[in-house]
Design an enzyme around this catalytic site. Sequence first.
Site, PDB file in Angstrom:
ATOM      1  N   LYS A 143       5.668  -4.405  -3.742  1.00 12.42           N
ATOM      2  CA  LYS A 143       7.115  -4.311  -3.571  1.00 12.42           C
ATOM      3  C   LYS A 143       7.558  -4.547  -2.135  1.00 12.42           C
ATOM      4  O   LYS A 143       8.504  -5.276  -1.880  1.00 12.42           O
ATOM      5  CB  LYS A 143       7.576  -2.927  -4.052  1.00 12.42           C
ATOM      6  CG  LYS A 143       9.063  -2.675  -3.918  1.00 12.42           C
ATOM      7  CD  LYS A 143       9.842  -3.575  -4.835  1.00 12.42           C
ATOM      8  CE  LYS A 143      11.341  -3.356  -4.758  1.00 12.42           C
ATOM      9  NZ  LYS A 143      12.061  -4.511  -5.351  1.00 12.42           N
ATOM     10  N   TRP A 180      -3.077  -2.511  -1.792  1.00 13.59           N
ATOM     11  CA  TRP A 180      -2.811  -3.933  -1.986  1.00 13.59           C
ATOM     12  C   TRP A 180      -3.741  -4.621  -0.991  1.00 13.59           C
ATOM     13  O   TRP A 180      -3.522  -4.560   0.217  1.00 13.59           O
ATOM     14  CB  TRP A 180      -1.343  -4.256  -1.689  1.00 13.59           C
ATOM     15  CG  TRP A 180      -0.977  -5.676  -2.014  1.00 13.59           C
ATOM     16  CD1 TRP A 180      -0.572  -6.170  -3.223  1.00 13.59           C
ATOM     17  CD2 TRP A 180      -0.959  -6.782  -1.100  1.00 13.59           C
ATOM     18  NE1 TRP A 180      -0.319  -7.512  -3.118  1.00 13.59           N
ATOM     19  CE2 TRP A 180      -0.548  -7.916  -1.838  1.00 13.59           C
ATOM     20  CE3 TRP A 180      -1.264  -6.940   0.253  1.00 13.59           C
ATOM     21  CZ2 TRP A 180      -0.427  -9.178  -1.261  1.00 13.59           C
ATOM     22  CZ3 TRP A 180      -1.135  -8.201   0.819  1.00 13.59           C
ATOM     23  CH2 TRP A 180      -0.725  -9.296   0.070  1.00 13.59           C
ATOM     24  N   GLU A 201       7.392 -14.729 -10.563  1.00 20.24           N
ATOM     25  CA  GLU A 201       6.816 -13.407 -10.303  1.00 20.24           C
ATOM     26  C   GLU A 201       6.365 -12.688 -11.554  1.00 20.24           C
ATOM     27  O   GLU A 201       5.310 -12.083 -11.566  1.00 20.24           O
ATOM     28  CB  GLU A 201       7.864 -12.461  -9.692  1.00 20.24           C
ATOM     29  CG  GLU A 201       8.260 -12.679  -8.365  1.00 20.24           C
ATOM     30  CD  GLU A 201       9.132 -11.582  -7.793  1.00 20.24           C
ATOM     31  OE1 GLU A 201       8.640 -10.807  -6.996  1.00 20.24           O
ATOM     32  OE2 GLU A 201      10.346 -11.543  -8.121  1.00 20.24           O
ATOM     33  N   LYS A 219      12.157 -15.375  -9.662  1.00 21.49           N
ATOM     34  CA  LYS A 219      12.108 -14.343 -10.716  1.00 21.49           C
ATOM     35  C   LYS A 219      11.151 -14.766 -11.824  1.00 21.49           C
ATOM     36  O   LYS A 219      10.344 -13.984 -12.298  1.00 21.49           O
ATOM     37  CB  LYS A 219      13.494 -14.116 -11.344  1.00 21.49           C
ATOM     38  CG  LYS A 219      14.481 -13.194 -10.734  1.00 21.49           C
ATOM     39  CD  LYS A 219      14.122 -11.805 -10.394  1.00 21.49           C
ATOM     40  CE  LYS A 219      13.300 -11.657  -9.161  1.00 21.49           C
ATOM     41  NZ  LYS A 219      13.873 -11.614  -7.878  1.00 21.49           N
ATOM     42  N   CYS A 221       0.847  -1.190   0.000  1.00 21.12           N
ATOM     43  CA  CYS A 221       0.000   0.000   0.000  1.00 21.12           C
ATOM     44  C   CYS A 221       0.884   1.241   0.000  1.00 21.12           C
ATOM     45  O   CYS A 221       1.841   1.338   0.774  1.00 21.12           O
ATOM     46  CB  CYS A 221      -0.954   0.091   1.185  1.00 21.12           C
ATOM     47  SG  CYS A 221      -2.128  -1.255   1.249  1.00 21.12           S
ATOM     48  N   GLU A 229      16.335 -18.645  -6.329  1.00 23.66           N
ATOM     49  CA  GLU A 229      16.068 -17.242  -6.656  1.00 23.66           C
ATOM     50  C   GLU A 229      15.619 -17.114  -8.127  1.00 23.66           C
ATOM     51  O   GLU A 229      14.698 -16.356  -8.445  1.00 23.66           O
ATOM     52  CB  GLU A 229      17.317 -16.391  -6.378  1.00 23.66           C
ATOM     53  CG  GLU A 229      17.355 -15.008  -6.996  1.00 23.66           C
ATOM     54  CD  GLU A 229      16.137 -14.138  -6.693  1.00 23.66           C
ATOM     55  OE1 GLU A 229      15.340 -14.501  -5.806  1.00 23.66           O
ATOM     56  OE2 GLU A 229      15.969 -13.122  -7.385  1.00 23.66           O
ATOM     57  N   HIS A 242      15.623 -37.812  -6.315  1.00 20.48           N
ATOM     58  CA  HIS A 242      14.852 -38.262  -5.159  1.00 20.48           C
ATOM     59  C   HIS A 242      13.375 -37.911  -5.274  1.00 20.48           C
ATOM     60  O   HIS A 242      12.639 -38.016  -4.300  1.00 20.48           O
ATOM     61  CB  HIS A 242      15.441 -37.653  -3.876  1.00 20.48           C
ATOM     62  CG  HIS A 242      16.863 -38.057  -3.656  1.00 20.48           C
ATOM     63  ND1 HIS A 242      17.218 -39.329  -3.286  1.00 20.48           N
ATOM     64  CD2 HIS A 242      18.021 -37.361  -3.813  1.00 20.48           C
ATOM     65  CE1 HIS A 242      18.544 -39.398  -3.192  1.00 20.48           C
ATOM     66  NE2 HIS A 242      19.050 -38.209  -3.518  1.00 20.48           N
ATOM     67  N   ARG A 299       3.927  -0.284  -4.704  1.00 24.59           N
ATOM     68  CA  ARG A 299       3.611  -0.815  -3.372  1.00 24.59           C
ATOM     69  C   ARG A 299       2.238  -1.471  -3.300  1.00 24.59           C
ATOM     70  O   ARG A 299       1.897  -2.114  -2.314  1.00 24.59           O
ATOM     71  CB  ARG A 299       3.673   0.312  -2.331  1.00 24.59           C
ATOM     72  CG  ARG A 299       5.021   0.964  -2.225  1.00 24.59           C
ATOM     73  CD  ARG A 299       4.992   2.040  -1.183  1.00 24.59           C
ATOM     74  NE  ARG A 299       4.775   1.500   0.129  1.00 24.59           N
ATOM     75  CZ  ARG A 299       5.730   1.101   0.953  1.00 24.59           C
ATOM     76  NH1 ARG A 299       6.978   1.190   0.590  1.00 24.59           N
ATOM     77  NH2 ARG A 299       5.444   0.607   2.134  1.00 24.59           N
ATOM     78  N   ASN A 350      -2.076   1.758   6.026  1.00 24.08           N
ATOM     79  CA  ASN A 350      -1.254   0.663   5.509  1.00 24.08           C
ATOM     80  C   ASN A 350      -0.928  -0.227   6.701  1.00 24.08           C
ATOM     81  O   ASN A 350      -0.409   0.264   7.702  1.00 24.08           O
ATOM     82  CB  ASN A 350       0.025   1.257   4.883  1.00 24.08           C
ATOM     83  CG  ASN A 350       1.038   0.200   4.508  1.00 24.08           C
ATOM     84  OD1 ASN A 350       0.710  -0.971   4.385  1.00 24.08           O
ATOM     85  ND2 ASN A 350       2.276   0.628   4.320  1.00 24.08           N
ATOM     86  N   GLY A 351      -1.258  -1.519   6.606  1.00 26.04           N
ATOM     87  CA  GLY A 351      -0.998  -2.423   7.727  1.00 26.04           C
ATOM     88  C   GLY A 351      -2.229  -3.264   7.996  1.00 26.04           C
ATOM     89  O   GLY A 351      -3.130  -3.341   7.158  1.00 26.04           O
TER      90      GLY A 351
HETATM   91  O1  M6R Z   1      12.351  -5.493   0.896  1.00 25.89           O
HETATM   92  P1  M6R Z   1      12.785  -6.900   1.149  1.00 25.89           P
HETATM   93  O2  M6R Z   1      14.066  -7.217   0.496  1.00 25.89           O
HETATM   94  O3  M6R Z   1      12.808  -7.245   2.611  1.00 25.89           O
HETATM   95  O4  M6R Z   1      11.671  -7.784   0.472  1.00 25.89           O
HETATM   96  C1  M6R Z   1      11.640  -9.174   0.652  1.00 25.89           C
HETATM   97  C2  M6R Z   1      10.788  -9.856  -0.377  1.00 25.89           C
HETATM   98  O5  M6R Z   1       9.455  -9.428  -0.274  1.00 25.89           O
HETATM   99  C3  M6R Z   1      11.291  -9.588  -1.786  1.00 25.89           C
HETATM  100  O6  M6R Z   1      12.596 -10.012  -1.963  1.00 25.89           O
HETATM  101  C4  M6R Z   1      10.390 -10.321  -2.827  1.00 25.89           C
HETATM  102  O7  M6R Z   1      10.542 -11.689  -2.715  1.00 25.89           O
HETATM  103  C5  M6R Z   1      10.733  -9.816  -4.221  1.00 25.89           C
HETATM  104  N1  M6R Z   1       9.530  -9.465  -4.901  1.00 25.89           N
HETATM  105  C6  M6R Z   1      11.434 -10.811  -5.054  1.00 25.89           C
HETATM  106  O8  M6R Z   1      11.751 -10.346  -6.318  1.00 25.89           O
END
Ligand code: M6R
Length: 594
Positions: free
Chosen positions: A589, A79, A479, A476, A2, A472, A495, A28, A105-106
């Site tokens: 984000k 969000w 997402e 990517k 948010c 990782e 396995h 956000r 926000n929260g």
């Molecule tokens: O701001 P942060 O690095 O703490 O955020 C953590 C995750 O939310 C963040 O890395 C998320 O997984 C990304 N969207 C990945 O690309």
Amino acid sequence: MCGIFAYKGPKTNASELVIKGLKKLEYRGYDSWGVASKCDGEVSIYKEIGKISDFDFDNPPPECDLKRECSLAMGHSRWATHGGVTVENAHPHYSTDKSIAIVHNGIIENYIELRNELKEKGYKFESETDTEVIAQLIQEYKKDNDIVESVKKAIERLEGRYAILVMCADEDKLIAARRGSPLIVGKGEDEFFVASDIPAFLEYTRNVMYLDDDQMVVINDKVEFFDIKSGDKIDKRVVEIDWDVESAEKGDFPHFMIKEISEQKDTIARAINQDDEMIMKIAEEIKSAYGTYIIGCGTAGKVALAGSYLFSKVAERHVNTTFGSEFPSMQNFITDKSLVIAISQSGETADTMEALEIAKKKGAKVLSIINVEGSSMDRISDYSIYIKAGPEKAVASTKATTAQMAILTLLAYACADKLDEGKILLVDTASKINDMLNPRYEEHILKLAKQIKDHESMYVIGKGMNYPMALEAAIKLQEVSYIHAEGFAGGELKHGPIALIHDGVPCIALVSNDETKHEIISNAIEVGSRGGYIIGVSPDNHEVFDYWIKVPDGGNASPIINIIPVQLLAYQLALLRENNPDMPRNLAKSVTVK
Ligand code: M6R
């Protein structure tokens, strides 16, 4: 999670400024948005579902009143947590008598009991959100108190995390409060901005004041900070931010994601430009701690895992890793001799933040490796290392990821008393990345993306330090391409997961010229024998690769290099599948809710 933005000052286009600010915070949260503005003794609210970037201020719909002149306005880009994506659930929310408006926000954890209590008193609710209770509580307390006191009293009733902004019809004040969710005040010439993140007001001012937990700020023609519990006034330091406006804009790039991937030509070099004495001091803390835990969420969690491999390989030192959200279950191992290292781009992620709070309560030392100075993690930590990546706005983390990896590499070398060797390695890595990122390279990856774009699933395998990068890489791809992607340790395939392989399934193998090379190649051969389409990310070609993406040999920094072509692939796949790579569905984000 948010975006919140508000303006109070002499300008009379406050709503327009708020729309502009919200557009910069859209990363956000982007399912709906709204603005409250104060005109002629009334607070009026305009809300829409959808992305605020689609809203054209110059050609608004007929019912939109945002063009009216006003000098006080606040807005929110949502969000969704409580309640679906509807206009009613979008913020701002009114109190029943429409004298109070609020953005939030929260999450308010006790909202159901508060709502029941307020309903009994006759308050009418129009949304399914947890937020609306705050506006109603303020209206209730305002029967016997001024607005500032009423906000205080309302806040005292809330359980959970929040950043809130409040406006009321009969006063020319903007009131903000926080616990656990970010809120920053920007101080311009006779004018003030309040936002969830600094880039939103960077074009107007670089002078900021951070609101800490359990503090509130009252803004009219001046700004005053208070401790909510004691009511005491707080003297706030004005901090000057050195980010430039361009760094928070897309410039000539079509998306932030590709801009940020490209910036990795410079960001590694910037990240490692640290104070050697401080790095050595932190290395000493790691060496003397009775247990070091590296934590993070999502991508930062994968970086944390990569850290454990780096420390083992480079410094022969054991460090523990877990996700921020899993840390509470590990807390029994934390003592006042432990060291907890948080990895985070935003410095605001709620699960990581909660882990740090637990660690602090147990007396452990806390180090944050973060991008955003002044963030919540920065302020709770004994030490902070800033990764200096500049604003990262695409939801998918790229340049922050590799900068975090660079810092962990530096720390691992420092722990092995080889800081200079680490620096030389990383300077060399930065220049290799610079050579690698060129239009021909991107073209080669686009060709692959076109070939595999219609697949339903893909897999990524790695071994040793490339295993966390395989995880990782999968994040990517998930997402932004929305293709089902999973990362595995190559040796684990046999396995179970190898049952998933069938003709033509793309499988990326991350291969470095190290002790893991032969085994990961064998794993790739096993996948190839079952019909998998093997994409090798490797310094050297191999006959098992159906498609080879050449990467420079980076030694112990190879994981930093190997993730970059996958970032590019994810970006290209997103475009080919007509997804917006900067704003993937269901994500935001900065995840400031638990
Ligand atoms: O701001 P942060 O690095 O703490 O955020 C953590 C995750 O939310 C963040 O890395 C998320 O997984 C990304 N969207 C990945 O690309």
